[in-house]
Design a protein around this motif. Structure first.
Motif, PDB file in Angstrom:
ATOM      1  N   UNK A 263       0.824  -1.208   0.000  1.00  0.00           N
ATOM      2  CA  UNK A 263       0.000   0.000   0.000  1.00  0.00           C
ATOM      3  C   UNK A 263       0.858   1.259   0.000  1.00  0.00           C
ATOM      4  N   UNK A 264       2.084   1.151   0.528  1.00  0.00           N
ATOM      5  CA  UNK A 264       2.955   2.313   0.646  1.00  0.00           C
ATOM      6  C   UNK A 264       3.857   2.503  -0.572  1.00  0.00           C
ATOM      7  N   UNK A 265       3.652   1.692  -1.606  1.00  0.00           N
ATOM      8  CA  UNK A 265       4.427   1.815  -2.856  1.00  0.00           C
ATOM      9  C   UNK A 265       5.932   1.739  -2.611  1.00  0.00           C
ATOM     10  N   UNK A 266       6.338   0.772  -1.810  1.00  0.00           N
ATOM     11  CA  UNK A 266       7.755   0.610  -1.511  1.00  0.00           C
ATOM     12  C   UNK A 266       8.552   0.133  -2.708  1.00  0.00           C
ATOM     13  N   UNK A 267       9.800   0.593  -2.792  1.00  0.00           N
ATOM     14  CA  UNK A 267      10.720   0.206  -3.865  1.00  0.00           C
ATOM     15  C   UNK A 267      11.382  -1.130  -3.561  1.00  0.00           C
ATOM     16  N   UNK A 268      11.582  -1.927  -4.606  1.00  0.00           N
ATOM     17  CA  UNK A 268      12.291  -3.200  -4.518  1.00  0.00           C
ATOM     18  C   UNK A 268      13.466  -3.156  -5.492  1.00  0.00           C
ATOM     19  N   UNK A 269      14.636  -3.573  -5.023  1.00  0.00           N
ATOM     20  CA  UNK A 269      15.772  -3.750  -5.925  1.00  0.00           C
ATOM     21  C   UNK A 269      15.651  -5.122  -6.578  1.00  0.00           C
ATOM     22  N   UNK A 270      15.918  -5.174  -7.886  1.00  0.00           N
ATOM     23  CA  UNK A 270      15.737  -6.406  -8.649  1.00  0.00           C
ATOM     24  C   UNK A 270      17.091  -6.995  -9.039  1.00  0.00           C
ATOM     25  N   UNK A 271      17.310  -8.262  -8.683  1.00  0.00           N
ATOM     26  CA  UNK A 271      18.558  -8.952  -9.019  1.00  0.00           C
ATOM     27  C   UNK A 271      18.222 -10.298  -9.660  1.00  0.00           C
ATOM     28  N   UNK A 272      19.228 -10.957 -10.201  1.00  0.00           N
ATOM     29  CA  UNK A 272      19.010 -12.288 -10.747  1.00  0.00           C
ATOM     30  C   UNK A 272      18.696 -13.265  -9.623  1.00  0.00           C
ATOM     31  N   UNK A 273      18.106 -14.387  -9.975  1.00  0.00           N
ATOM     32  CA  UNK A 273      17.771 -15.391  -8.962  1.00  0.00           C
ATOM     33  C   UNK A 273      19.028 -15.924  -8.287  1.00  0.00           C
ATOM     34  N   UNK A 274      20.079 -16.142  -9.068  1.00  0.00           N
ATOM     35  CA  UNK A 274      21.342 -16.606  -8.474  1.00  0.00           C
ATOM     36  C   UNK A 274      21.891 -15.588  -7.486  1.00  0.00           C
ATOM     37  N   UNK A 275      21.758 -14.304  -7.817  1.00  0.00           N
ATOM     38  CA  UNK A 275      22.241 -13.266  -6.911  1.00  0.00           C
ATOM     39  C   UNK A 275      21.385 -13.176  -5.651  1.00  0.00           C
ATOM     40  N   UNK A 276      20.080 -13.411  -5.775  1.00  0.00           N
ATOM     41  CA  UNK A 276      19.215 -13.397  -4.589  1.00  0.00           C
ATOM     42  C   UNK A 276      19.668 -14.471  -3.603  1.00  0.00           C
ATOM     43  N   UNK A 277      19.989 -15.647  -4.124  1.00  0.00           N
ATOM     44  CA  UNK A 277      20.480 -16.738  -3.275  1.00  0.00           C
ATOM     45  C   UNK A 277      21.863 -16.388  -2.709  1.00  0.00           C
ATOM     46  N   UNK A 278      22.717 -15.825  -3.553  1.00  0.00           N
ATOM     47  CA  UNK A 278      24.072 -15.477  -3.108  1.00  0.00           C
ATOM     48  C   UNK A 278      24.043 -14.423  -2.004  1.00  0.00           C
ATOM     49  N   UNK A 279      23.173 -13.414  -2.152  1.00  0.00           N
ATOM     50  CA  UNK A 279      23.045 -12.377  -1.123  1.00  0.00           C
ATOM     51  C   UNK A 279      22.617 -13.006   0.201  1.00  0.00           C
ATOM     52  N   UNK A 280      21.628 -13.885   0.134  1.00  0.00           N
ATOM     53  CA  UNK A 280      21.102 -14.533   1.337  1.00  0.00           C
ATOM     54  C   UNK A 280      22.161 -15.381   2.021  1.00  0.00           C
ATOM     55  N   UNK A 281      22.828 -16.224   1.249  1.00  0.00           N
ATOM     56  CA  UNK A 281      23.844 -17.114   1.822  1.00  0.00           C
ATOM     57  C   UNK A 281      25.019 -16.329   2.388  1.00  0.00           C
ATOM     58  N   UNK A 282      25.472 -15.333   1.650  1.00  0.00           N
ATOM     59  CA  UNK A 282      26.624 -14.547   2.086  1.00  0.00           C
ATOM     60  C   UNK A 282      26.295 -13.778   3.363  1.00  0.00           C
ATOM     61  N   UNK A 283      25.098 -13.209   3.418  1.00  0.00           N
ATOM     62  CA  UNK A 283      24.689 -12.453   4.601  1.00  0.00           C
ATOM     63  C   UNK A 283      24.687 -13.331   5.845  1.00  0.00           C
ATOM     64  N   UNK A 284      24.057 -14.484   5.749  1.00  0.00           N
ATOM     65  CA  UNK A 284      23.968 -15.376   6.906  1.00  0.00           C
ATOM     66  C   UNK A 284      25.347 -15.827   7.377  1.00  0.00           C
ATOM     67  N   UNK A 285      26.216 -16.155   6.430  1.00  0.00           N
ATOM     68  CA  UNK A 285      27.555 -16.611   6.783  1.00  0.00           C
ATOM     69  C   UNK A 285      28.383 -15.510   7.444  1.00  0.00           C
ATOM     70  N   UNK A 286      27.972 -14.250   7.223  1.00  0.00           N
ATOM     71  CA  UNK A 286      28.685 -13.125   7.811  1.00  0.00           C
ATOM     72  C   UNK A 286      27.964 -12.526   9.018  1.00  0.00           C
ATOM     73  N   UNK A 287      26.992 -13.281   9.560  1.00  0.00           N
ATOM     74  CA  UNK A 287      26.372 -12.882  10.814  1.00  0.00           C
ATOM     75  C   UNK A 287      25.163 -11.988  10.711  1.00  0.00           C
ATOM     76  N   UNK A 288      24.656 -11.764   9.482  1.00  0.00           N
ATOM     77  CA  UNK A 288      23.452 -10.970   9.288  1.00  0.00           C
ATOM     78  C   UNK A 288      22.248 -11.904   9.171  1.00  0.00           C
ATOM     79  N   UNK A 289      21.137 -11.538   9.782  1.00  0.00           N
ATOM     80  CA  UNK A 289      19.900 -12.271   9.536  1.00  0.00           C
ATOM     81  C   UNK A 289      19.101 -11.548   8.457  1.00  0.00           C
ATOM     82  N   UNK A 290      17.959 -12.123   8.069  1.00  0.00           N
ATOM     83  CA  UNK A 290      17.242 -11.647   6.885  1.00  0.00           C
ATOM     84  C   UNK A 290      15.747 -11.712   7.126  1.00  0.00           C
ATOM     85  N   UNK A 291      15.061 -10.665   6.718  1.00  0.00           N
ATOM     86  CA  UNK A 291      13.591 -10.645   6.728  1.00  0.00           C
ATOM     87  C   UNK A 291      13.081 -11.237   5.413  1.00  0.00           C
ATOM     88  N   UNK A 292      12.078 -12.111   5.499  1.00  0.00           N
ATOM     89  CA  UNK A 292      11.604 -12.866   4.337  1.00  0.00           C
ATOM     90  C   UNK A 292      10.117 -12.672   4.125  1.00  0.00           C
TER      91      UNK A 292
END
Length: 368
Positions: free
Chosen positions: A219-248
């Motif tokens: 409803x708030x017209x929020x912006x989304x950054x668009x990446x490839x599917x492989x990059x979406x997985x890479x971002x998630x895996x890299x973040x977790x391995x470096x101590x960051x959690x993720x909202x899904x």
């Protein structure tokens, strides 16, 4: 007949002798707060994003703070009501929301701890927003039906409804023997709302651009950054391995998403037996993911918090996903073990600290 019976018994025995139950090994475990229940509300977006921010506070400061989900919900209802009226009812007004709504609320209104604003009024022990949502909807629709004859001020009526069901808004409070405002409390946590970005992966928009994703709860017209599917997985895996959690934000309507079994998988044969026995999963491509989104088999049903990674005995990657449905009647203490295949197919978006994005991808997205 006897031979047929023996054959059936042999097949049955062979099937179960070759079937394997799941065995998991945790490979990454980010510190987080306890699993709680959102009750009878559609506010998973606030519960999951608050849990995410609690982990962020721990990562940044070492402190564990139980944040108020309902303080954010209260202010988001007000913002949503304004949008609904200004669009003359041509917008969604419901209990739903997205993770960036929490970030927007934090930026505008700050944070408070749960102990000073629980949102449980009139002796309630569990959250229930059915009457709250109905009452707010009645105010807004009555006003829009004939603004000239509406007897009072609709904005005041919205605030009074929120006061009644959630408790009066809070402007100052004491926490650990210190006086705060919601904004000074936010400053104490060291969270910076501008540091968080929402990332997705769809083929109907250019990769490495940002766009407004047309889903009902945005409803708030929020912006989304668009990446490839492989990059979406890479971002998630890299973040977790470096101590960051993720909202899904993801779809949980599949029969192979099961809180009872604590699993979310995409079995190649579609069988629900895969919730019990290890099975081969579908190969998820960007084209298949897009198809499932465009035919509405993938919708933004539910938001949760990814806090770790696991692998099964075959080395398949799973994500440890903190749910907000409580611990009663579910496995894994309220967590869902989500396979990488399910994540690739059914994720709408993730929200993450921009420092968790690998530099090569961050450069493509022009994230400072």
């Amino acid at each position: 007949m006897k031979n047929n019976s023996l054959l059936i018994l042999l097949i049955f025995t062979n099937f179960y002798s070759f079937s394997q139950n799941y065995e998991f090994e945790t490979t990454v475990d980010v510190e987080t707060t306890d699993v709680i229940s959102q009750g009878n509300t559609g506010t998973c977006w606030s519960f999951s994003a608050s849990s995410f921010l609690e982990s962020e506070i721990t990562r940044l400061t070492g402190k564990q703070i139980d944040l108020s989900e309902m303080y954010t919900v209260r202010h988001t209802y007000s913002d949503k009501a304004w949008t609904y009226v200004m669009r003359q009812g041509k917008a969604q007004f419901s209990q739903g929301g997205l993770a960036h709504d929490v970030i927007n609320s934090v930026y505008r209104y700050g944070l408070v701890p749960n102990e000073v604003y629980s949102g449980l009024a009139h002796g309630q022990k569990k959250h229930n927003h059915s009457k709250l949502a109905d009452s707010l909807t009645t105010v807004l629709k009555t006003y829009l039906n004939d603004t000239k004859v509406y007897p009072t001020n609709w904005k005041n009526d919205v605030e009074q409804t929120l006061d009644f069901y959630l408790g009066k808004d809070i402007t100052t409070f004491t926490y650990n023997n210190k006086q705060y405002t919601p904004q000074s409390f936010l400053e104490m946590t060291t969270l910076n709302p501008k540091d968080y970005v929402t990332i997705t992966s769809f083929t109907h928009q250019p990769y490495y651009s940002n766009f407004v994703l047309n889903i009902p709860d945005n409803f708030s017209n929020g912006d989304f950054y668009n990446v490839t599917l492989d990059d979406l997985v890479a971002i998630t895996n890299d973040a977790l391995k470096n101590g960051f959690s993720i909202e899904l934000d993801c779809d949980v309507s599949e029969k192979t998403f099961s809180s009872k079994h604590g699993l979310a998988i995409v079995p190649a044969d579609g069988s629900s037996d895969a919730l019990i026995y290890l099975s081969t999963e579908k190969d998820i491509t960007a084209a298949y993911r897009q198809q499932e989104f465009e035919n509405f088999n993938t919708t933004d049903d539910h938001l949760m918090h990814i806090t770790g990674m696991l692998k099964d005995q075959n080395g398949t990657t799973y994500y440890k996903v903190k749910n907000s449905w409580g611990k009663t009647g579910v496995r894994n203490d309220g967590y869902i073990y989500m396979s990488e295949a399910y994540f690739k197919l059914k994720t709408i978006s993730i929200l993450i600290h921009k420092d968790a994005v690998p530099n090569a991808i961050k450069g493509k997205l022009d994230l400072n």
